[in-house]
Design a protein around this motif. Structure first.
Motif, mmCIF file in Angstrom:
data_model
loop_
_atom_site.group_PDB
_atom_site.id
_atom_site.type_symbol
_atom_site.label_atom_id
_atom_site.label_comp_id
_atom_site.label_asym_id
_atom_site.label_seq_id
_atom_site.Cartn_x
_atom_site.Cartn_y
_atom_site.Cartn_z
ATOM 1 N N GLU A 176 4.009 0.289 2.343
ATOM 2 C CA GLU A 176 3.924 -0.647 3.476
ATOM 3 C C GLU A 176 3.565 -2.018 2.923
ATOM 4 O OE1 GLU A 176 1.077 0.113 6.661
ATOM 5 O OE2 GLU A 176 1.702 -1.703 7.724
ATOM 6 N N GLN B 39 0.864 -1.184 0.000
ATOM 7 C CA GLN B 39 0.000 0.000 0.000
ATOM 8 C C GLN B 39 0.900 1.234 0.000
ATOM 9 O OE1 GLN B 39 -2.490 0.732 3.492
ATOM 10 N NE2 GLN B 39 -4.109 1.567 2.168
ATOM 11 N N ALA C 50 6.005 -8.442 14.818
ATOM 12 C CA ALA C 50 5.137 -8.862 15.917
ATOM 13 C C ALA C 50 5.980 -9.009 17.184
ATOM 14 C CB ALA C 50 4.479 -10.197 15.577
ATOM 15 N N GLY D 180 -3.970 5.361 2.858
ATOM 16 C CA GLY D 180 -5.365 4.999 3.007
ATOM 17 C C GLY D 180 -6.047 4.738 1.676
ATOM 18 N N HIS E 59 -5.755 -12.207 11.663
ATOM 19 C CA HIS E 59 -4.950 -11.517 12.653
ATOM 20 C C HIS E 59 -4.792 -12.323 13.939
ATOM 21 C CE1 HIS E 59 -2.827 -7.952 13.638
ATOM 22 N NE2 HIS E 59 -3.483 -7.782 14.768
ATOM 23 N N LYS F 298 -5.729 4.837 12.437
ATOM 24 C CA LYS F 298 -6.860 5.265 11.611
ATOM 25 C C LYS F 298 -8.073 5.675 12.424
ATOM 26 C CE LYS F 298 -7.706 0.482 10.070
ATOM 27 N NZ LYS F 298 -6.325 -0.036 10.023
ATOM 28 N N MET G 226 7.612 -12.896 5.045
ATOM 29 C CA MET G 226 7.421 -11.541 4.502
ATOM 30 C C MET G 226 8.766 -10.887 4.187
ATOM 31 S SD MET G 226 4.264 -10.732 4.023
ATOM 32 C CE MET G 226 4.162 -8.936 4.069
ATOM 33 N N GLU H 71 -2.738 7.211 9.090
ATOM 34 C CA GLU H 71 -3.261 5.975 8.505
ATOM 35 C C GLU H 71 -4.761 6.089 8.267
ATOM 36 O OE1 GLU H 71 -0.950 2.188 10.054
ATOM 37 O OE2 GLU H 71 -2.317 2.997 11.553
ATOM 38 N N GLY H 72 -5.252 5.294 7.356
ATOM 39 C CA GLY H 72 -6.690 5.183 7.153
ATOM 40 C C GLY H 72 -7.315 6.445 6.579
ATOM 41 N N LEU I 64 1.954 -5.494 3.347
ATOM 42 C CA LEU I 64 0.927 -6.119 4.189
ATOM 43 C C LEU I 64 0.744 -7.553 3.723
ATOM 44 C CD1 LEU I 64 -1.511 -3.088 4.117
ATOM 45 C CD2 LEU I 64 -0.349 -3.964 6.160
ATOM 46 N N CYS I 65 0.661 -8.475 4.661
ATOM 47 C CA CYS I 65 0.602 -9.866 4.214
ATOM 48 C C CYS I 65 -0.815 -10.265 3.830
ATOM 49 C CB CYS I 65 1.211 -10.809 5.251
ATOM 50 S SG CYS I 65 0.231 -11.019 6.704
ATOM 51 N N ALA J 270 -4.952 -9.272 6.002
ATOM 52 C CA ALA J 270 -4.369 -9.693 7.277
ATOM 53 C C ALA J 270 -5.387 -9.631 8.412
ATOM 54 C CB ALA J 270 -3.155 -8.846 7.606
ATOM 55 N N ALA J 271 -6.294 -8.669 8.349
ATOM 56 C CA ALA J 271 -7.285 -8.530 9.411
ATOM 57 C C ALA J 271 -8.074 -9.822 9.607
ATOM 58 C CB ALA J 271 -8.228 -7.381 9.088
ATOM 59 N N ASP K 222 3.722 2.061 15.097
ATOM 60 C CA ASP K 222 2.459 1.802 14.399
ATOM 61 C C ASP K 222 1.266 1.958 15.349
ATOM 62 O OD1 ASP K 222 0.802 1.081 12.347
ATOM 63 O OD2 ASP K 222 1.568 -0.962 12.132
ATOM 64 N N ASP K 223 0.109 2.255 14.776
ATOM 65 C CA ASP K 223 -1.143 2.333 15.545
ATOM 66 C C ASP K 223 -1.037 3.315 16.709
ATOM 67 O OD1 ASP K 223 -1.822 0.332 13.831
ATOM 68 O OD2 ASP K 223 -1.776 -1.279 15.322
HETATM 69 P P1 C2E Z 1 -1.702 -2.120 10.108
HETATM 70 O O1 C2E Z 1 -0.248 -2.384 10.197
HETATM 71 O O2 C2E Z 1 -2.241 -0.964 10.840
HETATM 72 O O3 C2E Z 1 -2.049 -2.071 8.570
HETATM 73 C C1 C2E Z 1 -2.988 -1.222 8.039
HETATM 74 C C2 C2E Z 1 -4.282 -1.910 7.840
HETATM 75 O O4 C2E Z 1 -5.271 -0.945 7.532
HETATM 76 C C3 C2E Z 1 -4.251 -2.860 6.627
HETATM 77 O O5 C2E Z 1 -5.147 -3.911 6.883
HETATM 78 C C4 C2E Z 1 -4.793 -1.965 5.534
HETATM 79 O O6 C2E Z 1 -5.354 -2.694 4.447
HETATM 80 C C5 C2E Z 1 -5.844 -1.205 6.254
HETATM 81 N N1 C2E Z 1 -6.125 0.058 5.632
HETATM 82 C C6 C2E Z 1 -5.322 0.789 4.822
HETATM 83 N N2 C2E Z 1 -5.946 1.938 4.441
HETATM 84 C C7 C2E Z 1 -7.153 1.953 5.018
HETATM 85 C C8 C2E Z 1 -8.256 2.862 5.011
HETATM 86 O O7 C2E Z 1 -8.242 3.923 4.376
HETATM 87 N N3 C2E Z 1 -9.333 2.538 5.736
HETATM 88 C C9 C2E Z 1 -9.395 1.386 6.462
HETATM 89 N N4 C2E Z 1 -10.501 1.136 7.142
HETATM 90 N N5 C2E Z 1 -8.384 0.494 6.497
HETATM 91 C C10 C2E Z 1 -7.265 0.779 5.777
HETATM 92 P P2 C2E Z 1 -4.701 -5.400 6.785
HETATM 93 O O8 C2E Z 1 -3.787 -5.614 5.628
HETATM 94 O O9 C2E Z 1 -5.906 -6.241 6.908
HETATM 95 O O10 C2E Z 1 -3.798 -5.588 8.055
HETATM 96 C C11 C2E Z 1 -4.334 -5.563 9.334
HETATM 97 C C12 C2E Z 1 -3.274 -5.648 10.366
HETATM 98 O O11 C2E Z 1 -2.613 -6.898 10.310
HETATM 99 C C13 C2E Z 1 -2.150 -4.643 10.132
HETATM 100 O O12 C2E Z 1 -2.511 -3.407 10.637
HETATM 101 C C14 C2E Z 1 -1.023 -5.285 10.885
HETATM 102 O O13 C2E Z 1 -1.126 -5.021 12.257
HETATM 103 C C15 C2E Z 1 -1.271 -6.743 10.656
HETATM 104 N N6 C2E Z 1 -0.391 -7.165 9.572
HETATM 105 C C16 C2E Z 1 -0.500 -6.991 8.245
HETATM 106 N N7 C2E Z 1 0.534 -7.543 7.610
HETATM 107 C C17 C2E Z 1 1.345 -8.044 8.554
HETATM 108 C C18 C2E Z 1 2.597 -8.725 8.519
HETATM 109 O O14 C2E Z 1 3.206 -8.979 7.462
HETATM 110 N N8 C2E Z 1 3.137 -9.094 9.708
HETATM 111 C C19 C2E Z 1 2.509 -8.811 10.881
HETATM 112 N N9 C2E Z 1 3.099 -9.202 12.023
HETATM 113 N N10 C2E Z 1 1.341 -8.184 10.951
HETATM 114 C C20 C2E Z 1 0.764 -7.796 9.798
#
Ligand code: C2E
Ligand code: CA
Ligand code: CA
Length: 609
Positions: free
Chosen positions: A371, A357, A432, A571, A390, A517, A406, A550-551, A373-374, A386-387, A493-494
């Motif tokens: 970024e 992204q 993580a 976002g 998770h 976000k 990754m 973010e977001g 994202l897996c 990933a959500a 993050d977050d």
């Molecule tokens: P994160 O690191 O905060 O990643 C951002 C999440 O927000 C991503 O969801 C992304 O798709 C989503 N997002 C981006 N823009 C927007 C937006 O405008 N609005 C909304 N509502 N959401 C948006 P995703 O990919 O489902 O990832 C969720 C969480 O899973 C990530 O939050 C991160 O904590 C974890 N994650 C993702 N990839 C990895 C990874 O490779 N390793 C680890 N350990 N955790 C990961």
């Protein structure tokens, strides 16, 4: 006739016919042979009390009255015979002193005399064999022969019965703790299904048994198990305690007490925690408990499963304490198990992929960095964000493997973009908690990118606020420092979801803060939110920390953030996470995303209101 009887009884003993049935047949046959006598066989229990075994012609009130009488000198014929190990001949119950306390019971039933012989085996009295007569008299010669044979048969039968019982007891007893074992637990749980009585189960695991075994040796581990077992058994009463094996214990509580499992658990935990000496080492035992009460329609298997869920949950969240099952707990755990299983399979089958992204410069709309994202491709080809899985990343092994995968994918993708001459800025990867708690994080990451020939300065590692805050043992803080020292940047993050404060930022500096976000989404409606963001951005700037929002989903959010002084946004307004091929195209086109907002100096001077 006597020989036939002997053979018949020996056959019954050999084929395992129950004891009471065998001696009952013996009595009946003897009474047929000698209609003048009434036969009685009594056993002896652990507490040296007489126990009714057979007496088919004795009135049942009489048998019931004898049952449970403690043996002793002068306790009727049988009590005395059992006590002395010698036959006792009372030719007249009406006058004999041994019968003084019992004659009111015997005489009205027509029992006039009683001749009792002890049943002896290996020098121990196992019971008595008695002839009652309807008239005051002693035994005839023939009767003496019959009784000698019967006493011998009874000795064989009783001894065998005791051996079987002892074997069963051993098979159902845990050798180390002397508590009933898993097989008895299974029986007792199954039995509850047949009654309407309320009941419940507490399951327990001894914490750190493996550590004790590994550090102090198995003798210490065994001592610990024994100590814990005896403390549980006492504290859990009236619950019945079991050792299921290894470090696992169980308590079954039947009746009203089962409605207060928490109370019992609290008593057990309190009793367990006193220090104890195990193989010369002082150890502080600790136990984790999970419990479940049987609901109206729960079968025993369900209750047990629920207690298991509760224990699992307690081990994850509340080691050293008790958690009681509530509906929903199972679903959450099942969901998590499934997620772990799904991701494990996906890792094995190469179905984990990296999506990217863009992180965009508000002023120009250009991609500043990415970024990773897996994503998990399902067997049917769908791509899951990933959500969706998770939950699985809370498992330390999964998280560790996922990061490794990754890192490899991202390093390879970056190599290709470098080779194609594409400018992607940096790529950030999410870490993580588990990554920090295995030695050599910096080396692992550095080795991976070195192999792909990608410079570490184009790598960012994202650490969530919750991991960042968990600064026990300095481990996370040290690792963050090491990562930065190696040339990588670290993003927090977050930000805003936990309680990271500016003090934290001073002691453990990072390069980038990513505003969560939920903050961004609240910002428009909630003026206080934007004031906080403004303050944060100003301070971050002062500390030389970059801020990414973010977001970002709407132009309005982008404008406000930009006006507040935030430089970068990520976002759906700009792009969702996309696969490598799509990202390659996007980078090649150097397309402008969203609407460029110009420099912050040209931004509107006031936010709404
Ligand atoms: P994160 O690191 O905060 O990643 C951002 C999440 O927000 C991503 O969801 C992304 O798709 C989503 N997002 C981006 N823009 C927007 C937006 O405008 N609005 C909304 N509502 N959401 C948006 P995703 O990919 O489902 O990832 C969720 C969480 O899973 C990530 O939050 C991160 O904590 C974890 N994650 C993702 N990839 C990895 C990874 O490779 N390793 C680890 N350990 N955790 C990961
Ligand atoms: Ca992230
Ligand atoms: Ca985030």
């Amino acid at each position: 006739m006597l020989t036939r009887l002997q053979n018949k009884i020996l056959e019954m003993i050999a084929t395992g016919v129950p004891l009471d049935e065998t001696v009952d047949l013996l009595c009946r046959t003897v009474e047929e042979m000698d209609p003048d006598v009434i036969c009685s066989v009594l056993g002896l229990d652990q507490q040296n009390r007489l126990r009714h075994l057979a007496g088919p012609s004795l009135p049942s009130v009489y048998s019931a009255a004898i049952d449970g009488i403690a043996i002793g000198p002068g306790v009727g014929s049988c009590g005395t015979a059992a006590f002395t190990g010698e036959p006792v001949t009372v030719t007249d119950i009406a006058t004999h002193p041994y019968w003084a306390p019992y004659k009111q019971l015997a005489l009205p039933l027509g029992l006039a005399a009683c001749w009792s012989s002890p049943i002896l085996a290996s020098g121990k009295v196992l019971g008595t064999f008695a002839f009652y007569f309807r008239t005051p008299r002693g035994p005839t010669e023939t009767e003496q022969k019959i009784v000698a044979a019967c006493v011998h048969l009874c000795a064989i039968a009783l001894e065998r019965d005791q051996r079987v019982a002892e074997r069963r007891r051993l098979a159902e007893t845990d050798a180390l703790t002397q508590l009933p074992n898993r097989s008895r637990f299974n029986d007792m749980v199954a039995m509850q299904g047949e009654s309407d009585c309320p009941w419940g189960i507490i399951l327990g695991d001894v914490d750190n048994l493996k550590l004790v075994n590994d550090t102090f040796g198995h003798r210490a581990g065994d001592d610990l198990i024994r100590t814990v077992a005896s403390r549980i058994a006492i504290a859990a009463e009236p619950g019945v305690s079991f050792r299921l094996g290894g470090d696992e214990f169980a308590i079954v509580v039947v009746g009203e007490d089962s409605q207060d499992l928490a109370g019992i658990a609290a008593r057990v935990l309190e009793a367990i925690k006193a220090p104890c000496t195990c193989a010369e080492q002082v150890i502080y035992p600790s136990l984790t408990l999970g419990g479940a009460v049987a609901g109206k329609n729960d079968n025993p298997e369900q209750v047990r499963q629920n207690a298991d869920y509760a224990l699992y949950h307690a081990k994850e969240r509340a080691r050293g304490s008790f958690i009681q099952f509530v509906p929903g707990l199972g679903t959450a755990i099942v969901k998590r198990f499934r997620a772990i299983q799904d991701v494990t399979e996906a890792l094995r089958e190469g179905r984990i992929e990296a999506y990217y992204q863009p992180i965009v410069d508000f002023a120009t709309g250009q991609v500043a960095s990415l970024e990773a994202l897996c994503r998990m491709r399902t067997r049917s080809g769908d791509m899951l964000a990933a959500a969706h899985f998770h939950e699985a990343t809370k498992d330390a092994n999964i998280a560790f493997e996922l990061t490794r995968r990754m890192l490899n994918i991202v390093a390879a993708d970056m190599r290709r973009w470098v080779d194609d001459g594409l400018d992607f800025g940096r790529v950030s990867i999410n870490l993580a908690a588990a990554d920090f708690y295995r030695a050599g994080l910096t080396d692992r990451v550095a080795a991976c990118f070195a192999e792909a020939g990608v410079p570490l300065k184009s790598v960012t590692l994202e650490v969530t606020e919750s991991v960042y805050l968990d600064q026990r043992d300095q481990i996370v803080a040290d690792q963050i420092q090491q990562l930065r020292a190696a040339g990588m940047s670290v993003a927090l993050d977050d930000f805003g979801t936990g309680f990271a404060s500016l003090t934290h930022l001073l002691t453990v500096p990072v390069d980038i803060i990513k505003i969560d976000k939920c903050f961004v989404q609240r910002m428009i409606s909630d003026k206080a939110g934007s004031v906080i963001i403004k303050g944060l951005i100003d301070i971050a700037r002062g500390l030389g920390i970059r801020v990414v929002a973010e977001g970002v989903e709407t132009g309005e959010q982008a404008e406000t953030l930009h006006w507040l002084g935030c430089t970068y946004g990520q976002g759906f307004l700009y792009s969702r996470a996309i696969d490598r091929a799509s990202m390659t195209t996007l980078l090649k086109e150097r397309r402008t995303l969203g609407t460029p907002l110009g420099s912050a100096a040209n931004a509107p001077l006031s936010i709404a209101g």
